[in-house]
Design a protein around this motif. Structure first.
Motif, PDB file in Angstrom:
ATOM      1  N   MET A  65      12.662  66.793  40.023  1.00 28.76           N
ATOM      2  CA  MET A  65      13.809  67.030  40.889  1.00 28.76           C
ATOM      3  C   MET A  65      15.080  67.006  40.045  1.00 28.76           C
ATOM      4  O   MET A  65      15.158  66.298  39.048  1.00 28.76           O
ATOM      5  N   LYS A  66      16.066  67.756  40.513  1.00 30.57           N
ATOM      6  CA  LYS A  66      17.339  67.857  39.813  1.00 30.57           C
ATOM      7  C   LYS A  66      18.486  67.568  40.780  1.00 30.57           C
ATOM      8  O   LYS A  66      18.427  67.949  41.945  1.00 30.57           O
ATOM      9  N   ALA A  67      19.513  66.920  40.267  1.00 28.48           N
ATOM     10  CA  ALA A  67      20.769  66.766  40.992  1.00 28.48           C
ATOM     11  C   ALA A  67      21.732  67.757  40.364  1.00 28.48           C
ATOM     12  O   ALA A  67      21.947  67.736  39.152  1.00 28.48           O
ATOM     13  N   VAL A  68      22.295  68.667  41.189  1.00 26.65           N
ATOM     14  CA  VAL A  68      23.103  69.771  40.679  1.00 26.65           C
ATOM     15  C   VAL A  68      24.461  69.790  41.378  1.00 26.65           C
ATOM     16  O   VAL A  68      24.548  69.750  42.603  1.00 26.65           O
ATOM     17  N   LEU A  69      25.514  69.885  40.569  1.00 26.42           N
ATOM     18  CA  LEU A  69      26.877  69.995  41.087  1.00 26.42           C
ATOM     19  C   LEU A  69      27.560  71.158  40.398  1.00 26.42           C
ATOM     20  O   LEU A  69      27.610  71.211  39.169  1.00 26.42           O
ATOM     21  N   GLU A  70      28.066  72.091  41.188  1.00 25.78           N
ATOM     22  CA  GLU A  70      28.768  73.259  40.655  1.00 25.78           C
ATOM     23  C   GLU A  70      27.932  73.987  39.596  1.00 25.78           C
ATOM     24  O   GLU A  70      28.456  74.436  38.576  1.00 25.78           O
ATOM     25  N   GLY A  71      26.619  74.063  39.833  1.00 24.76           N
ATOM     26  CA  GLY A  71      25.727  74.765  38.920  1.00 24.76           C
ATOM     27  C   GLY A  71      25.313  73.971  37.691  1.00 24.76           C
ATOM     28  O   GLY A  71      24.557  74.460  36.857  1.00 24.76           O
ATOM     29  N   ASN A  72      25.779  72.734  37.573  1.00 24.28           N
ATOM     30  CA  ASN A  72      25.463  71.876  36.432  1.00 24.28           C
ATOM     31  C   ASN A  72      24.454  70.806  36.827  1.00 24.28           C
ATOM     32  O   ASN A  72      24.680  70.079  37.799  1.00 24.28           O
ATOM     33  N   VAL A  73      23.365  70.715  36.070  1.00 27.97           N
ATOM     34  CA  VAL A  73      22.374  69.663  36.307  1.00 27.97           C
ATOM     35  C   VAL A  73      22.947  68.362  35.757  1.00 27.97           C
ATOM     36  O   VAL A  73      23.312  68.280  34.579  1.00 27.97           O
ATOM     37  N   ILE A  74      23.030  67.343  36.618  1.00 32.87           N
ATOM     38  CA  ILE A  74      23.598  66.062  36.176  1.00 32.87           C
ATOM     39  C   ILE A  74      22.557  64.950  36.106  1.00 32.87           C
ATOM     40  O   ILE A  74      22.801  63.912  35.504  1.00 32.87           O
ATOM     41  N   ALA A  75      21.392  65.185  36.730  1.00 32.87           N
ATOM     42  CA  ALA A  75      20.285  64.236  36.647  1.00 32.87           C
ATOM     43  C   ALA A  75      18.993  65.014  36.855  1.00 32.87           C
ATOM     44  O   ALA A  75      18.971  66.007  37.587  1.00 32.87           O
ATOM     45  N   GLU A  76      17.925  64.523  36.217  1.00 30.33           N
ATOM     46  CA  GLU A  76      16.645  65.218  36.311  1.00 30.33           C
ATOM     47  C   GLU A  76      15.516  64.204  36.135  1.00 30.33           C
ATOM     48  O   GLU A  76      15.533  63.432  35.178  1.00 30.33           O
ATOM     49  N   ALA A  77      14.572  64.204  37.075  1.00 32.36           N
ATOM     50  CA  ALA A  77      13.444  63.272  37.019  1.00 32.36           C
ATOM     51  C   ALA A  77      12.275  63.835  37.804  1.00 32.36           C
ATOM     52  O   ALA A  77      12.454  64.670  38.694  1.00 32.36           O
ATOM     53  N   ASP A  78      11.082  63.373  37.473  1.00 34.42           N
ATOM     54  CA  ASP A  78       9.905  63.741  38.250  1.00 34.42           C
ATOM     55  C   ASP A  78      10.060  63.183  39.657  1.00 34.42           C
ATOM     56  O   ASP A  78      10.616  62.088  39.843  1.00 34.42           O
ATOM     57  N   ASP A  79       9.546  63.902  40.628  1.00 36.73           N
ATOM     58  CA  ASP A  79       9.633  63.480  42.026  1.00 36.73           C
ATOM     59  C   ASP A  79       9.082  62.071  42.218  1.00 36.73           C
ATOM     60  O   ASP A  79       9.634  61.282  42.982  1.00 36.73           O
ATOM     61  N   ALA A  80       8.022  61.723  41.503  1.00 37.28           N
ATOM     62  CA  ALA A  80       7.391  60.408  41.634  1.00 37.28           C
ATOM     63  C   ALA A  80       8.307  59.270  41.164  1.00 37.28           C
ATOM     64  O   ALA A  80       8.111  58.119  41.549  1.00 37.28           O
ATOM     65  N   GLU A  81       9.298  59.603  40.331  1.00 37.35           N
ATOM     66  CA  GLU A  81      10.217  58.588  39.821  1.00 37.35           C
ATOM     67  C   GLU A  81      11.366  58.293  40.783  1.00 37.35           C
ATOM     68  O   GLU A  81      12.034  57.275  40.659  1.00 37.35           O
ATOM     69  N   LEU A  82      11.619  59.205  41.723  1.00 44.33           N
ATOM     70  CA  LEU A  82      12.717  59.027  42.665  1.00 44.33           C
ATOM     71  C   LEU A  82      12.335  58.043  43.759  1.00 44.33           C
ATOM     72  O   LEU A  82      11.163  57.899  44.096  1.00 44.33           O
ATOM     73  N   ILE A  83      13.334  57.391  44.311  1.00 41.97           N
ATOM     74  CA  ILE A  83      13.133  56.497  45.447  1.00 41.97           C
ATOM     75  C   ILE A  83      14.013  57.021  46.579  1.00 41.97           C
ATOM     76  O   ILE A  83      15.207  57.244  46.383  1.00 41.97           O
ATOM     77  N   GLN A  84      13.425  57.225  47.744  1.00 37.91           N
ATOM     78  CA  GLN A  84      14.204  57.688  48.893  1.00 37.91           C
ATOM     79  C   GLN A  84      14.569  56.497  49.766  1.00 37.91           C
ATOM     80  O   GLN A  84      13.704  55.723  50.171  1.00 37.91           O
ATOM     81  N   ILE A  85      15.869  56.393  50.025  1.00 40.43           N
ATOM     82  CA  ILE A  85      16.392  55.322  50.877  1.00 40.43           C
ATOM     83  C   ILE A  85      17.399  55.950  51.825  1.00 40.43           C
ATOM     84  O   ILE A  85      18.374  56.571  51.378  1.00 40.43           O
ATOM     85  N   GLU A  86      17.148  55.803  53.098  1.00 37.96           N
ATOM     86  CA  GLU A  86      18.066  56.297  54.133  1.00 37.96           C
ATOM     87  C   GLU A  86      18.460  57.752  53.916  1.00 37.96           C
ATOM     88  O   GLU A  86      19.624  58.131  54.041  1.00 37.96           O
ATOM     89  N   GLY A  87      17.510  58.589  53.536  1.00 34.38           N
ATOM     90  CA  GLY A  87      17.755  60.012  53.372  1.00 34.38           C
ATOM     91  C   GLY A  87      18.368  60.414  52.038  1.00 34.38           C
ATOM     92  O   GLY A  87      18.640  61.593  51.807  1.00 34.38           O
ATOM     93  N   ASN A  88      18.602  59.455  51.160  1.00 34.89           N
ATOM     94  CA  ASN A  88      19.169  59.742  49.838  1.00 34.89           C
ATOM     95  C   ASN A  88      18.103  59.598  48.760  1.00 34.89           C
ATOM     96  O   ASN A  88      17.271  58.700  48.821  1.00 34.89           O
ATOM     97  N   HIS A  89      18.162  60.483  47.767  1.00 30.75           N
ATOM     98  CA  HIS A  89      17.281  60.396  46.611  1.00 30.75           C
ATOM     99  C   HIS A  89      17.965  59.548  45.548  1.00 30.75           C
ATOM    100  O   HIS A  89      19.064  59.889  45.105  1.00 30.75           O
ATOM    101  N   TYR A  90      17.322  58.471  45.135  1.00 32.81           N
ATOM    102  CA  TYR A  90      17.848  57.617  44.079  1.00 32.81           C
ATOM    103  C   TYR A  90      17.117  57.949  42.780  1.00 32.81           C
ATOM    104  O   TYR A  90      15.893  57.871  42.715  1.00 32.81           O
ATOM    105  N   PHE A  91      17.894  58.321  41.747  1.00 33.57           N
ATOM    106  CA  PHE A  91      17.354  58.707  40.452  1.00 33.57           C
ATOM    107  C   PHE A  91      17.337  57.508  39.512  1.00 33.57           C
ATOM    108  O   PHE A  91      18.281  56.699  39.523  1.00 33.57           O
ATOM    109  N   PRO A  92      16.312  57.407  38.659  1.00 27.69           N
ATOM    110  CA  PRO A  92      16.318  56.336  37.664  1.00 27.69           C
ATOM    111  C   PRO A  92      17.549  56.472  36.767  1.00 27.69           C
ATOM    112  O   PRO A  92      17.984  57.601  36.468  1.00 27.69           O
ATOM    113  N   PRO A  93      18.136  55.360  36.333  1.00 28.25           N
ATOM    114  CA  PRO A  93      19.346  55.438  35.518  1.00 28.25           C
ATOM    115  C   PRO A  93      19.180  56.300  34.265  1.00 28.25           C
ATOM    116  O   PRO A  93      20.102  57.024  33.878  1.00 28.25           O
TER     117      PRO A  93
END
Length: 100
Positions: free
Chosen positions: A1-29
């Protein structure tokens, strides 16, 4: 999964590494690209997760205030509720697209 702002990838991790809390994807630091987060003084305490650290996001020379947040030391009861330790994981505001 990728976090993208204005076409720029700012975070990237495997889906299994993310934690979903209250509808938000939390990326490992470690998945957040270096230099895009700047600590913000904005205070917030979640009643069940604990004290929050907000960050402004810097992309292509533009600063987007308080578009990311993390719980550096979440409450033990919050970790138990989520089922995984999310200490330091970073979530992003709705303006940041999370996609495969």
């Amino acid at each position: 999964m990728k976090a993208v702002l204005e076409g720029n990838v700012i975070a990237e991790a495997d889906d299994a590494e993310l934690i979903q809390i209250e509808g938000n994807h939390y990326f490992p630091p470690s998945s957040v690209h270096e230099g895009v987060l700047v600590e913000s003084p904005t205070p917030y305490v979640c009643p069940w997760k604990g004290e929050c650290q907000y960050f402004s996001v810097v992309v292509a020379g533009t600063t987007y205030k308080d578009l990311a947040w993390s719980y550096p030391e979440p409450y033990a009861s919050g970790i138990e509720r989520v089922g995984r330790d999310f200490s330091g994981y970073v979530a992003f505001g709705r303006e940041i697209e999370v996609r495969p």
